[in-house]
Design a protein around this motif. Structure first.
Motif, PDB file in Angstrom:
ATOM      1  N   ILE A  40      19.577 -15.568  39.399  1.00 49.26           N
ATOM      2  CA  ILE A  40      20.598 -14.928  40.236  1.00 49.26           C
ATOM      3  C   ILE A  40      20.114 -14.863  41.679  1.00 49.26           C
ATOM      4  CG2 ILE A  40      21.541 -12.638  40.793  1.00 49.26           C
ATOM      5  CD1 ILE A  40      23.259 -13.919  38.822  1.00 49.26           C
ATOM      6  N   PHE A  81      28.074  -2.647  44.129  1.00 46.70           N
ATOM      7  CA  PHE A  81      28.330  -3.484  42.955  1.00 46.70           C
ATOM      8  C   PHE A  81      27.589  -4.817  43.090  1.00 46.70           C
ATOM      9  CE2 PHE A  81      30.774  -6.149  40.081  1.00 46.70           C
ATOM     10  CZ  PHE A  81      31.243  -5.285  39.111  1.00 46.70           C
ATOM     11  N   ILE A  82      27.705  -5.423  44.267  1.00 45.08           N
ATOM     12  CA  ILE A  82      27.075  -6.728  44.482  1.00 45.08           C
ATOM     13  C   ILE A  82      25.546  -6.596  44.526  1.00 45.08           C
ATOM     14  CG2 ILE A  82      26.837  -8.627  46.155  1.00 45.08           C
ATOM     15  CD1 ILE A  82      29.861  -8.214  46.726  1.00 45.08           C
ATOM     16  N   ILE A 105      16.664 -13.043  35.711  1.00 43.28           N
ATOM     17  CA  ILE A 105      17.148 -12.492  36.981  1.00 43.28           C
ATOM     18  C   ILE A 105      16.788 -13.386  38.177  1.00 43.28           C
ATOM     19  CG2 ILE A 105      15.116 -10.967  37.295  1.00 43.28           C
ATOM     20  CD1 ILE A 105      18.679 -10.000  38.174  1.00 43.28           C
ATOM     21  N   LEU A 120      25.992   2.832  39.096  1.00 42.50           N
ATOM     22  CA  LEU A 120      26.969   2.533  40.140  1.00 42.50           C
ATOM     23  C   LEU A 120      27.609   3.815  40.661  1.00 42.50           C
ATOM     24  CD1 LEU A 120      28.100  -0.100  41.353  1.00 42.50           C
ATOM     25  CD2 LEU A 120      29.975   0.065  39.732  1.00 42.50           C
ATOM     26  N   PHE A 171      21.975 -16.299  45.204  1.00 44.97           N
ATOM     27  CA  PHE A 171      22.182 -15.574  46.463  1.00 44.97           C
ATOM     28  C   PHE A 171      21.487 -16.289  47.624  1.00 44.97           C
ATOM     29  CE2 PHE A 171      23.545 -12.098  43.761  1.00 44.97           C
ATOM     30  CZ  PHE A 171      24.390 -11.356  44.559  1.00 44.97           C
ATOM     31  N   ASN A 176      18.106  -8.336  33.531  1.00 48.98           N
ATOM     32  CA  ASN A 176      18.222  -9.621  32.829  1.00 48.98           C
ATOM     33  C   ASN A 176      16.868 -10.334  32.868  1.00 48.98           C
ATOM     34  OD1 ASN A 176      21.066  -9.340  32.624  1.00 48.98           O
ATOM     35  ND2 ASN A 176      21.252 -11.554  32.811  1.00 48.98           N
ATOM     36  N   GLY A 223      21.295  -8.036  37.535  1.00 45.05           N
ATOM     37  CA  GLY A 223      22.020  -9.062  36.787  1.00 45.05           C
ATOM     38  C   GLY A 223      23.312  -8.549  36.187  1.00 45.05           C
ATOM     39  N   ARG A 224      23.331  -7.259  35.861  1.00 41.92           N
ATOM     40  CA  ARG A 224      24.538  -6.676  35.261  1.00 41.92           C
ATOM     41  C   ARG A 224      24.835  -5.311  35.878  1.00 41.92           C
ATOM     42  NH1 ARG A 224      23.380  -7.915  28.848  1.00 41.92           N
ATOM     43  NH2 ARG A 224      23.041 -10.144  29.138  1.00 41.92           N
ATOM     44  N   GLN A 225      25.993  -4.780  35.534  1.00 35.82           N
ATOM     45  CA  GLN A 225      26.389  -3.459  36.021  1.00 35.82           C
ATOM     46  C   GLN A 225      26.131  -2.402  34.959  1.00 35.82           C
ATOM     47  OE1 GLN A 225      27.400  -3.040  39.052  1.00 35.82           O
ATOM     48  NE2 GLN A 225      27.499  -5.240  39.417  1.00 35.82           N
ATOM     49  N   ILE A 274      24.223  -6.573  41.035  1.00 37.68           N
ATOM     50  CA  ILE A 274      24.157  -7.902  40.412  1.00 37.68           C
ATOM     51  C   ILE A 274      22.856  -8.578  40.833  1.00 37.68           C
ATOM     52  CG2 ILE A 274      25.217 -10.183  40.220  1.00 37.68           C
ATOM     53  CD1 ILE A 274      27.898  -8.920  40.843  1.00 37.68           C
TER      54      ILE A 274
END
Ligand code: SF4
Ligand code: SF4
Lengths: 317, 194
Positions: B177, B122-123, B174, B137, B181, B171, B130-132, B126
């Motif tokens: 993001i 999941f992480i 991106i 997944l 991190f 995104n 940028g999104r799920q 991201i």
């Protein structure tokens, strides 16, 4: 947002689920706001809020992702409307923690390389309907009252907990969903499981947990005589709707499990458990239906447990 | 665990660990007087070998490793019921988060690798997109957990219902993001963040 003459208008954070498995929540939210003549403008290029996985293992990452989204939302006018209970909880939690803890706020501001937008009001759709648009006005706007529809209002975990974060309603005995249902002309039932957990994000890693907890919720709604369940969270919806067939298979036969036994023998006077389908509605689907929005715009075709027979039966389609 | 006598010794007592949990969670563990209200309302306690109140008790006794070695923390659903109801304002949900982070950082001795795997994917999503997108997944989870057939029948149905998207895009912003991190990693390296 000042009520009165000025038209209500919101910025909008749909979140990942509403663009995928919870698309009918997104579609019906937009349709409802249009019907109520309330403005709704999506925040461009919003990111995933991190949901449970991010805060589960990395609080700083979770706070930073939400803070970044809040600063993107600053670009769009109006309080931030959120439909997903999990996104709502994460965004509000971030504002709450960063206001209380300077040290955390400083770290987050380094991470997002900018100031955190702590004062942009974040509001759940329910709050907007019941408090800002207002129950009285909502009732006046109803074109097709949901008469005869018995609904179990399901709050789940994050809409009201912990009380100082969402500030939506009483954390043990809320009423906002039932209030909205009454305004729509529906009949909220009294039931035991309206705040119990559905298993949430274990749907991927531990589906057995989801089946067990969600079965208890469905069963409780049936026992209370509900025709359907109303939710305000795409995770709850997914667990209760998509997995309903599997839940029945796992817990259907009276002697298949201890749990099935308890319900099968005691609550049903020894008869087989009630296996009725329980359609799961988003609050915005029911509200939009009551506002006279055509059912084709509400995403009913995307739902697994078909709600149409019930709606036809109640002459709501 | 339940009926075994627990021996406390200098080897198993780790007060430094408890201090870390308190710092990360912003919650005291000393305040707990073991009323059990947290566990009574916990929807997941039936799946845990140490229900929430015992997790706090073990922390009070400096027994962090015993918690990390078990599955309790990975069965917590983050529903906030315990935090809401504790009469002493112990923020157990935050303590669970802190324990998971410490296990995660140590690439934990926890047995619950499926939950860790789901979180990790999941992480990663991201960071990359940028999104799920649930299809990506779910597919990645099934591949990596070796459960190729799991939910296979659910997949096509969800796609035909428009619930799973076959295609997705990144995104546009991106890089922002990635910046988040990276800066968090840097802060941690310099000891400026927990
Ligand atoms: S509710 Fe609070 S005081 Fe009671 S056992 Fe749980 S953590 Fe301790
Ligand atoms: S947050 Fe976790 S430990 Fe607390 S009640 Fe919920 S599932 Fe149990």
């Amino acid at each position: 947002m000042t009520p009165g003459k000025k038209r209500l208008s919101y910025s909008y954070y749909p979140g990942c689920s509403l663009h995928a498995s919870g698309r009918e929540y997104d579609i019906s939210t937009r349709a409802l706001f249009k019907a109520l003549n309330v403005g709704l403008k999506e925040v461009p290029d919003w990111f995933c809020c991190g949901a449970t996985p991010a805060h589960n293992v990395d609080e700083l990452l979770s706070l930073s992702l939400c803070a970044k989204n809040l600063s993107l939302a600053e670009e769009v006018e109006g309080d931030l409307a959120v439909a997903c209970a999990a996104c709502f909880s994460r965004l509000k939690t971030t504002q709450h923690h960063l206001k209380e803890d300077d040290n955390k706020r400083k770290q987050v501001e380094v991470a997002i390389d900018g100031a955190a937008a702590l004062n942009k009001p974040v509001k759940h759709i329910l709050e907007i309907l019941a408090r800002e648009y207002g129950l009285a006005k909502l009732e006046e706007s109803v074109k097709k009252p949901l008469v005869g529809l018995k609904v179990a209002a399901y709050y789940g975990c994050l809409l009201t907990r912990p009380p100082e974060v969402p500030e939506l309603d009483d954390c043990e005995d809320p009423s906002i969903m039932e209030d909205v249902l009454r305004a729509l002309g529906a009949e909220p039932v009294k039931w035991s499981h309206r705040m119990e957990c559905c298993g949430a994000n274990f749907t991927l890693s531990r589906p057995g947990v989801v089946l067990k907890l969600s079965n208890a919720i469905l069963e409780s709604a049936r026992i209370a005589g509900a025709d359907c369940i109303m939710v305000a969270c795409p995770l709850c919806h997914g667990n209760l709707d998509i997995r309903q067939k599997e839940i029945k298979e796992a817990y259907g036969a009276p002697d298949s499990t201890l749990f099935g036994n308890i319900f099968g023998s005691e609550l049903h006077g020894g008869s087989a458990p009630d296996q009725r389908d329980v359609p799961i509605f988003y609050v915005t689907q029911l509200a939009a239906l009551a506002m006279g929005v055509a059912s084709q715009s509400l995403g009913f075709e995307s739902v697994i447990t078909d709600p149409k027979p019930l709606l036809r039966d109640k002459q709501l389609l | 665990m339940k009926n075994k006598l627990m021996h406390l010794s200098n080897e198993t007592m780790n007060i430094g660990f408890v201090k870390k949990v308190e710092a990360l969670s912003g919650s005291s563990v000393r305040r707990c007087f073991q009323c059990g209200k947290c566990s009574a309302g916990c929807p997941m306690s039936a799946f845990m070998e140490h229900p929430p109140n015992r997790v706090v008790r073990l922390l009070q006794l400096g027994q962090g490793q015993r918690i990390l070695a078990g599955r309790s923390i990975w069965y917590c659903a983050s529903c906030e019921t315990c935090t809401t109801r504790c009469p002493n304002k112990v923020d157990l949900a935050a303590i669970m988060d802190a324990l998971r982070k410490l296990s995660w950082d140590a690439d934990g001795p926890s047995k619950e690798s499926y939950v860790q795997l789901a979180n990790r994917l999941f992480i990663e999503n991201i960071r990359t997109y940028g999104r799920q997108y649930e299809l990506r997944l779910g597919a990645a989870f099934n591949m990596k957990s070796g459960q190729f057939l799991k939910d296979l029948m659910l997949g096509p149905k969800l796609i035909s219902k428009g619930k799973l998207k076959m295609f997705h895009s990144k995104n546009k912003n991106i890089a922002d993001i990635e910046g988040i991190f990276k800066r968090i990693e840097e802060m941690r390296k310099k000891g400026e963040a927990l």
